[in-house]
Design a protein around this motif. Sequence first.
Motif, PDB file in Angstrom:
ATOM      1  N   LEU A 167      -3.500  31.684  -2.885  1.00 13.79           N
ATOM      2  CA  LEU A 167      -4.474  32.594  -3.490  1.00 13.79           C
ATOM      3  C   LEU A 167      -5.389  33.227  -2.452  1.00 13.79           C
ATOM      4  CD1 LEU A 167      -5.420  30.672  -6.756  1.00 13.79           C
ATOM      5  CD2 LEU A 167      -3.577  32.310  -6.339  1.00 13.79           C
ATOM      6  N   VAL A 168      -5.303  32.747  -1.213  1.00 15.87           N
ATOM      7  CA  VAL A 168      -5.975  33.364  -0.068  1.00 15.87           C
ATOM      8  C   VAL A 168      -4.995  33.318   1.089  1.00 15.87           C
ATOM      9  CG1 VAL A 168      -7.903  33.251   1.553  1.00 15.87           C
ATOM     10  CG2 VAL A 168      -8.265  32.621  -0.838  1.00 15.87           C
ATOM     11  N   THR A 169      -4.665  34.463   1.665  1.00 14.25           N
ATOM     12  CA  THR A 169      -3.692  34.487   2.754  1.00 14.25           C
ATOM     13  C   THR A 169      -4.398  34.574   4.107  1.00 14.25           C
ATOM     14  OG1 THR A 169      -3.451  36.907   2.706  1.00 14.25           O
ATOM     15  CG2 THR A 169      -1.994  35.608   1.269  1.00 14.25           C
ATOM     16  N   TYR A 170      -3.696  34.101   5.125  1.00 18.06           N
ATOM     17  CA  TYR A 170      -4.211  34.113   6.492  1.00 18.06           C
ATOM     18  C   TYR A 170      -3.131  34.699   7.380  1.00 18.06           C
ATOM     19  CZ  TYR A 170      -6.161  32.303  10.925  1.00 18.06           C
ATOM     20  OH  TYR A 170      -6.673  32.177  12.194  1.00 18.06           O
ATOM     21  N   GLU A 171      -3.451  35.794   8.055  1.00 21.63           N
ATOM     22  CA  GLU A 171      -2.496  36.434   8.958  1.00 21.63           C
ATOM     23  C   GLU A 171      -3.171  36.651  10.303  1.00 21.63           C
ATOM     24  OE1 GLU A 171       0.087  39.561   6.701  1.00 21.63           O
ATOM     25  OE2 GLU A 171      -1.930  39.614   5.803  1.00 21.63           O
ATOM     26  N   LEU A 172      -2.455  36.312  11.376  1.00 29.49           N
ATOM     27  CA  LEU A 172      -2.996  36.463  12.724  1.00 29.49           C
ATOM     28  C   LEU A 172      -2.115  37.409  13.511  1.00 29.49           C
ATOM     29  CD1 LEU A 172      -5.067  35.548  14.879  1.00 29.49           C
ATOM     30  CD2 LEU A 172      -3.435  33.756  15.519  1.00 29.49           C
ATOM     31  N   ASP A 173      -2.742  38.432  14.100  1.00 24.21           N
ATOM     32  CA  ASP A 173      -2.013  39.409  14.900  1.00 24.21           C
ATOM     33  C   ASP A 173      -2.937  39.936  15.994  1.00 24.21           C
ATOM     34  OD1 ASP A 173       0.127  41.261  15.603  1.00 24.21           O
ATOM     35  OD2 ASP A 173      -1.102  42.806  14.653  1.00 24.21           O
ATOM     36  N   ASP A 174      -2.510  39.776  17.227  1.00 26.68           N
ATOM     37  CA  ASP A 174      -3.249  40.331  18.365  1.00 26.68           C
ATOM     38  C   ASP A 174      -4.700  39.857  18.369  1.00 26.68           C
ATOM     39  OD1 ASP A 174      -3.468  41.766  20.700  1.00 26.68           O
ATOM     40  OD2 ASP A 174      -3.940  43.661  19.705  1.00 26.68           O
ATOM     41  N   HIS A 175      -4.906  38.561  18.154  1.00 27.71           N
ATOM     42  CA  HIS A 175      -6.222  37.901  18.158  1.00 27.71           C
ATOM     43  C   HIS A 175      -7.079  38.250  16.958  1.00 27.71           C
ATOM     44  CE1 HIS A 175      -5.315  36.427  22.117  1.00 27.71           C
ATOM     45  NE2 HIS A 175      -5.259  37.637  22.638  1.00 27.71           N
ATOM     46  N   ILE A 176      -6.540  38.961  15.975  1.00 27.80           N
ATOM     47  CA  ILE A 176      -7.296  39.336  14.779  1.00 27.80           C
ATOM     48  C   ILE A 176      -6.729  38.584  13.585  1.00 27.80           C
ATOM     49  CG2 ILE A 176      -7.972  41.216  13.245  1.00 27.80           C
ATOM     50  CD1 ILE A 176      -7.559  43.099  15.685  1.00 27.80           C
ATOM     51  N   ALA A 177      -7.561  37.776  12.953  1.00 28.69           N
ATOM     52  CA  ALA A 177      -7.156  37.039  11.751  1.00 28.69           C
ATOM     53  C   ALA A 177      -7.642  37.794  10.516  1.00 28.69           C
ATOM     54  CB  ALA A 177      -7.736  35.633  11.769  1.00 28.69           C
ATOM     55  N   THR A 178      -6.740  38.019   9.585  1.00 25.84           N
ATOM     56  CA  THR A 178      -7.107  38.676   8.330  1.00 25.84           C
ATOM     57  C   THR A 178      -7.012  37.662   7.202  1.00 25.84           C
ATOM     58  OG1 THR A 178      -6.274  40.812   9.136  1.00 25.84           O
ATOM     59  CG2 THR A 178      -6.625  40.582   6.761  1.00 25.84           C
ATOM     60  N   ILE A 179      -8.138  37.412   6.559  1.00 27.10           N
ATOM     61  CA  ILE A 179      -8.222  36.493   5.423  1.00 27.10           C
ATOM     62  C   ILE A 179      -8.346  37.354   4.172  1.00 27.10           C
ATOM     63  CG2 ILE A 179      -9.644  34.717   4.322  1.00 27.10           C
ATOM     64  CD1 ILE A 179     -10.435  33.827   7.175  1.00 27.10           C
ATOM     65  N   THR A 180      -7.400  37.188   3.256  1.00 33.52           N
ATOM     66  CA  THR A 180      -7.306  38.116   2.117  1.00 33.52           C
ATOM     67  C   THR A 180      -7.362  37.379   0.790  1.00 33.52           C
ATOM     68  OG1 THR A 180      -5.885  39.556   3.469  1.00 33.52           O
ATOM     69  CG2 THR A 180      -5.951  39.983   1.090  1.00 33.52           C
ATOM     70  N   PHE A 181      -8.308  37.755  -0.071  1.00 29.90           N
ATOM     71  CA  PHE A 181      -8.293  37.271  -1.447  1.00 29.90           C
ATOM     72  C   PHE A 181      -7.012  37.774  -2.101  1.00 29.90           C
ATOM     73  CE2 PHE A 181     -13.151  37.741  -1.192  1.00 29.90           C
ATOM     74  CZ  PHE A 181     -13.340  36.395  -0.908  1.00 29.90           C
ATOM     75  N   ASN A 182      -6.263  36.878  -2.730  1.00 25.77           N
ATOM     76  CA  ASN A 182      -4.944  37.247  -3.229  1.00 25.77           C
ATOM     77  C   ASN A 182      -4.730  36.757  -4.659  1.00 25.77           C
ATOM     78  OD1 ASN A 182      -2.344  38.399  -2.909  1.00 25.77           O
ATOM     79  ND2 ASN A 182      -1.475  36.381  -2.457  1.00 25.77           N
ATOM     80  N   ARG A 183      -5.689  37.075  -5.496  1.00 28.11           N
ATOM     81  CA  ARG A 183      -5.585  36.751  -6.924  1.00 28.11           C
ATOM     82  C   ARG A 183      -5.961  37.994  -7.741  1.00 28.11           C
ATOM     83  NH1 ARG A 183      -9.156  32.809 -10.677  1.00 28.11           N
ATOM     84  NH2 ARG A 183      -7.509  32.155 -12.112  1.00 28.11           N
ATOM     85  N   PRO A 184      -5.292  39.113  -7.461  1.00 24.26           N
ATOM     86  CA  PRO A 184      -5.724  40.374  -8.074  1.00 24.26           C
ATOM     87  C   PRO A 184      -5.612  40.393  -9.597  1.00 24.26           C
ATOM     88  CG  PRO A 184      -3.590  40.621  -6.997  1.00 24.26           C
ATOM     89  CD  PRO A 184      -4.117  39.290  -6.588  1.00 24.26           C
ATOM     90  N   GLU A 185      -4.662  39.615 -10.144  1.00 23.83           N
ATOM     91  CA  GLU A 185      -4.502  39.608 -11.603  1.00 23.83           C
ATOM     92  C   GLU A 185      -5.726  39.020 -12.303  1.00 23.83           C
ATOM     93  OE1 GLU A 185      -3.349  35.642 -10.131  1.00 23.83           O
ATOM     94  OE2 GLU A 185      -2.945  37.693  -9.485  1.00 23.83           O
TER      95      GLU A 185
END
Length: 257
Positions: free
Chosen positions: A3-21
């Motif tokens: 329900l929350v994703t974590y992506e790391l790319d080029d030293h940048i971490a993106t934390i995304t709320f992932n419960r849009p419904e």
Amino acid sequence: MSLVTYELDDHIATITFNRPEARNAINGEMRRDLNAAWERFRDDEDAWVGILTANGDVFCAGGDLKDGEGSVGTFGGTFWEKPTINSFESGMELFKPTIAAVNGPCIGYGLTGVLFCDFVIASTTATFAFPEVSLGVPTIVGAIRLPERVRWADAMELLLTGKPIDAQRAKETGLVWRLVEPGDLRAAARSWARTLTEAAPLAQRATKEVAWRTANMGWIESVRFGETMRKVAAATEDVHEGIKAWREKRPPRWRGR
């Protein structure tokens, strides 16, 4: 599915709320995922800058009123003797730069989390609200944090009415740092994150920690603490790389060590 994703790319971490419904409303499962994502970011040596954002048309609808058990986290203690610094938005000690990229309504817990980010980039469709008083309950962490970010009356406007303000009003109060068109939001946040990664990451964290801690210190204590942190940073490999790069007239190659 997290329900929350974590992506790391080029030293940048993106934390995304992932419960849009569910309008990214925070329930117990999402709280566990969110806390785990921030802890991962804090502990990840390769993560230098964090972006908090959301999937869907709502950034965060706050606590899930239909499924709210565990939405603030679960921890020991009795009655009021409970540890409350148990999440990013409740004051986790985290000195890496953070960016909130806000699309759509940002409510309650969502807004509290945004207040702990260093930079707030919002789409022109964003709105911001602390609706707790309209439900008969007080806002606590938001009431502590918001007056540190905006003028007193602007803070009280949000905290004491429970009514939302639009993105332009949020920009006028200083709550929002930069406004962009909805389609440009993630690119703008990513671009700023890349700019931040051009600086030495450990020096950034030392600087942010000095800024954070000295807000509640006297002048002498502040300077003494700052000079101590200067010596800590001087012992890192990045300091030697920065000086070497300056002498060789080339961009530095930071390692975060």
